[in-house]
Design a protein around this motif. Structure first.
Motif, short mmCIF file in Angstrom:
data_model
loop_
_atom_site.label_atom_id
_atom_site.label_comp_id
_atom_site.label_asym_id
_atom_site.label_seq_id
_atom_site.Cartn_x
_atom_site.Cartn_y
_atom_site.Cartn_z
N ALA A 66 -9.16 31.57 -40.88
CA ALA A 66 -7.70 31.71 -40.91
C ALA A 66 -7.21 33.06 -40.40
O ALA A 66 -6.35 33.70 -41.01
CB ALA A 66 -7.16 31.45 -42.32
N ARG A 67 -7.77 33.50 -39.27
CA ARG A 67 -7.31 34.73 -38.61
C ARG A 67 -6.81 34.39 -37.22
O ARG A 67 -7.31 33.44 -36.59
CB ARG A 67 -8.46 35.73 -38.50
N PRO A 68 -5.84 35.14 -36.68
CA PRO A 68 -5.37 34.87 -35.33
C PRO A 68 -6.52 34.88 -34.33
O PRO A 68 -7.21 35.90 -34.18
CB PRO A 68 -4.39 36.03 -35.07
N VAL A 69 -6.74 33.77 -33.63
CA VAL A 69 -7.94 33.62 -32.81
C VAL A 69 -7.62 32.83 -31.55
O VAL A 69 -6.73 31.99 -31.52
CB VAL A 69 -9.05 32.90 -33.62
N ASP B 271 -10.00 23.50 -45.64
CA ASP B 271 -9.54 22.11 -45.71
C ASP B 271 -8.03 22.01 -45.88
O ASP B 271 -7.42 20.98 -45.57
CB ASP B 271 -10.23 21.39 -46.88
N ALA B 272 -7.41 23.09 -46.38
CA ALA B 272 -5.96 23.08 -46.61
C ALA B 272 -5.18 23.55 -45.38
O ALA B 272 -3.94 23.54 -45.40
CB ALA B 272 -5.62 23.96 -47.81
N ALA B 273 -5.85 23.98 -44.32
CA ALA B 273 -5.16 24.46 -43.13
C ALA B 273 -4.36 23.33 -42.49
O ALA B 273 -4.88 22.24 -42.26
CB ALA B 273 -6.16 25.02 -42.13
N PRO C 255 -1.87 32.06 -35.80
CA PRO C 255 -2.05 31.27 -34.58
C PRO C 255 -3.52 31.00 -34.25
O PRO C 255 -4.37 31.88 -34.30
CB PRO C 255 -1.43 32.17 -33.51
N LEU C 256 -3.79 29.74 -33.91
CA LEU C 256 -5.08 29.37 -33.30
C LEU C 256 -4.74 28.92 -31.89
O LEU C 256 -4.01 27.95 -31.69
CB LEU C 256 -5.75 28.24 -34.09
N VAL C 257 -5.25 29.65 -30.91
CA VAL C 257 -4.88 29.44 -29.52
C VAL C 257 -6.04 28.82 -28.75
O VAL C 257 -7.17 29.33 -28.80
CB VAL C 257 -4.48 30.78 -28.85
N LEU C 258 -5.77 27.71 -28.07
CA LEU C 258 -6.75 27.09 -27.18
C LEU C 258 -6.35 27.40 -25.74
O LEU C 258 -5.18 27.26 -25.38
CB LEU C 258 -6.79 25.58 -27.39
N VAL C 259 -7.33 27.82 -24.94
CA VAL C 259 -7.09 28.14 -23.53
C VAL C 259 -8.09 27.37 -22.68
O VAL C 259 -9.30 27.38 -22.96
CB VAL C 259 -7.25 29.66 -23.26
N ARG C 260 -7.59 26.68 -21.67
CA ARG C 260 -8.50 26.15 -20.66
C ARG C 260 -8.74 27.26 -19.64
O ARG C 260 -7.80 27.93 -19.20
CB ARG C 260 -7.91 24.93 -19.96
N LEU D 111 -2.37 26.87 -25.25
CA LEU D 111 -1.75 26.06 -26.30
C LEU D 111 -1.86 26.82 -27.61
O LEU D 111 -2.96 27.20 -28.03
CB LEU D 111 -2.41 24.69 -26.41
N VAL D 112 -0.71 27.07 -28.23
CA VAL D 112 -0.67 27.82 -29.48
C VAL D 112 -0.39 26.86 -30.63
O VAL D 112 0.66 26.20 -30.63
CB VAL D 112 0.41 28.92 -29.46
N ALA D 113 -1.31 26.77 -31.58
CA ALA D 113 -1.09 25.99 -32.80
C ALA D 113 -0.80 26.98 -33.92
O ALA D 113 -1.61 27.87 -34.20
CB ALA D 113 -2.32 25.15 -33.12
N HIS D 114 0.36 26.84 -34.54
CA HIS D 114 0.74 27.70 -35.66
C HIS D 114 0.32 27.01 -36.95
O HIS D 114 0.79 25.90 -37.25
CB HIS D 114 2.25 27.95 -35.65
N LEU D 115 -0.56 27.66 -37.70
CA LEU D 115 -1.12 27.06 -38.91
C LEU D 115 -0.75 27.83 -40.16
O LEU D 115 -0.56 29.05 -40.12
CB LEU D 115 -2.64 26.98 -38.82
N MET D 116 -0.68 27.11 -41.25
CA MET D 116 -0.56 27.72 -42.57
C MET D 116 -1.80 27.34 -43.36
O MET D 116 -2.38 26.27 -43.17
CB MET D 116 0.67 27.21 -43.29
#
Length: 316
Positions: free
Chosen positions: A244-247, A304-306, A145-150, A295-300
């Protein structure tokens, strides 16, 4: 009109000897096999309830992954009237816990997908299983997960005479920060990045303290730094995609649309959730995320391949 009873749960998964396995729970009261789940505590976000209920029922600590199809069915409420139970599910990685059984569960069983399909007592529970199997075959189950917070609600600009970068959260904002902390814990966030402005730092401070880690404060993610030159903020996001770490990244309303557009450009074209993910990212960018929103974006993948395979927005 029937009332809605919200609930949440998970499908813990693992790979053993190259084979996908999921964890089912057995409830002796009903003599049935299903997924770990339960009702929300007052004011509790769904994702927090999912992780908590899983731990309380199975003793397993989990990190939530991609959201799965909901399950909706009719039950009787506390007064014996018909009600609609709506259960929200997530795929989940096991990250710890003793595995000691709790709360009306007498067995947790790890089985392969075919065995799980046969063991499940309710047809509605197979929808989540099929979604996990499909995501695994598409390579979109093992995500981070890459999480954006306002930032949370802060003192009004009109009532602050000092440097705007030092403007703190108000009482509501501090409560939101506590909610943000619980949400970030559910998604197993390991790294905390923030605008250097006080209101952003204070939004993620409770979680950083709970995690025992430092906040990486960046001037490039502040309103002032972004206005001077937006490129360093974008570069910072690309560095996190490389890692590519949970952030979590906490920043401001004017900064978020640019970061969201970067994520939108990384949508995986063949993801089953592509349309909904694009809609969420586009809406968040156009209408602006609310203060304290997550907002949680789930990435693989990484670098560049993310690629983004799913997106969810959570209010505090």
């Amino acid at each position: 009109m029937a009332s809605i009873i919200p609930a949440a749960g998970t499908l813990p998964w693992r790979r053993r000897d190259g084979r996908l396995e999921v964890a089912l729970v057995h409830r002796p009261k009903y003599d049935d096999w299903s997924w770990a789940k339960g009702k929300l505590d007052p004011g509790e976000p769904l994702c927090v309830a999912a992780a908590r209920e899983t731990f309380e029922e199975t003793g397993l600590q989990v990190r939530l992954g991609i959201p799965l199809p909901r399950s909706t069915y009719t039950v009787l409420d506390g007064e014996g009237a018909p009600a609609t139970k709506e259960v929200h599910y997530w795929a989940a990685h096991v990250v710890g816990g003793s595995g000691v059984l709790e709360h009306e569960i007498d067995e947790v069983r790890w089985v392969d997908a075919r065995t799980a399909h046969d063991l499940l007592d309710y047809g509605r529970d197979r929808e989540q299983l099929l979604a996990v199997v499909r995501a695994d075959r598409e390579g979109g189950l093992d995500t981070w997960p890459l999480v954006l917070v306002r930032h949370s609600k802060s003192r009004p600009r009109s009532r602050w005479k000092g440097d705007d970068r030092l403007r703190p959260l108000d009482a509501v904002g501090r409560e939101q920060a506590d909610d943000v902390s619980r949400i970030l814990e559910a998604f197993g966030i390991e790294r905390v990045v923030s605008s250097s402005s006080v209101r952003c730092v204070q939004t993620v401070e409770p979680y950083a303290a709970r995690l025992g880690t430092r906040i990486r404060a960046k001037d490039s993610l502040s309103e002032e730094g972004f206005a001077a030159d937006p490129r360093p903020a974008v570069m910072q996001l690309h560095k996190l995609l490389d890692l590519a770490r949970p952030v979590v990244v906490c920043t401001h309303g004017p900064v978020l649309p640019t970061l969201l557009e970067v994520l939108r450009s990384r949508l995986r074209a063949d993801s089953a959730c592509r349309v909904s993910a694009e809609e969420e990212l586009t809406a968040a960018g156009k209408s602006s995320m609310r203060k304290g929103e997550v907002l949680v974006a789930h990435l693989m993948g990484s670098g560049d391949a993310a690629r983004v395979v799913a997106v969810e927005r959570i209010d505090t």
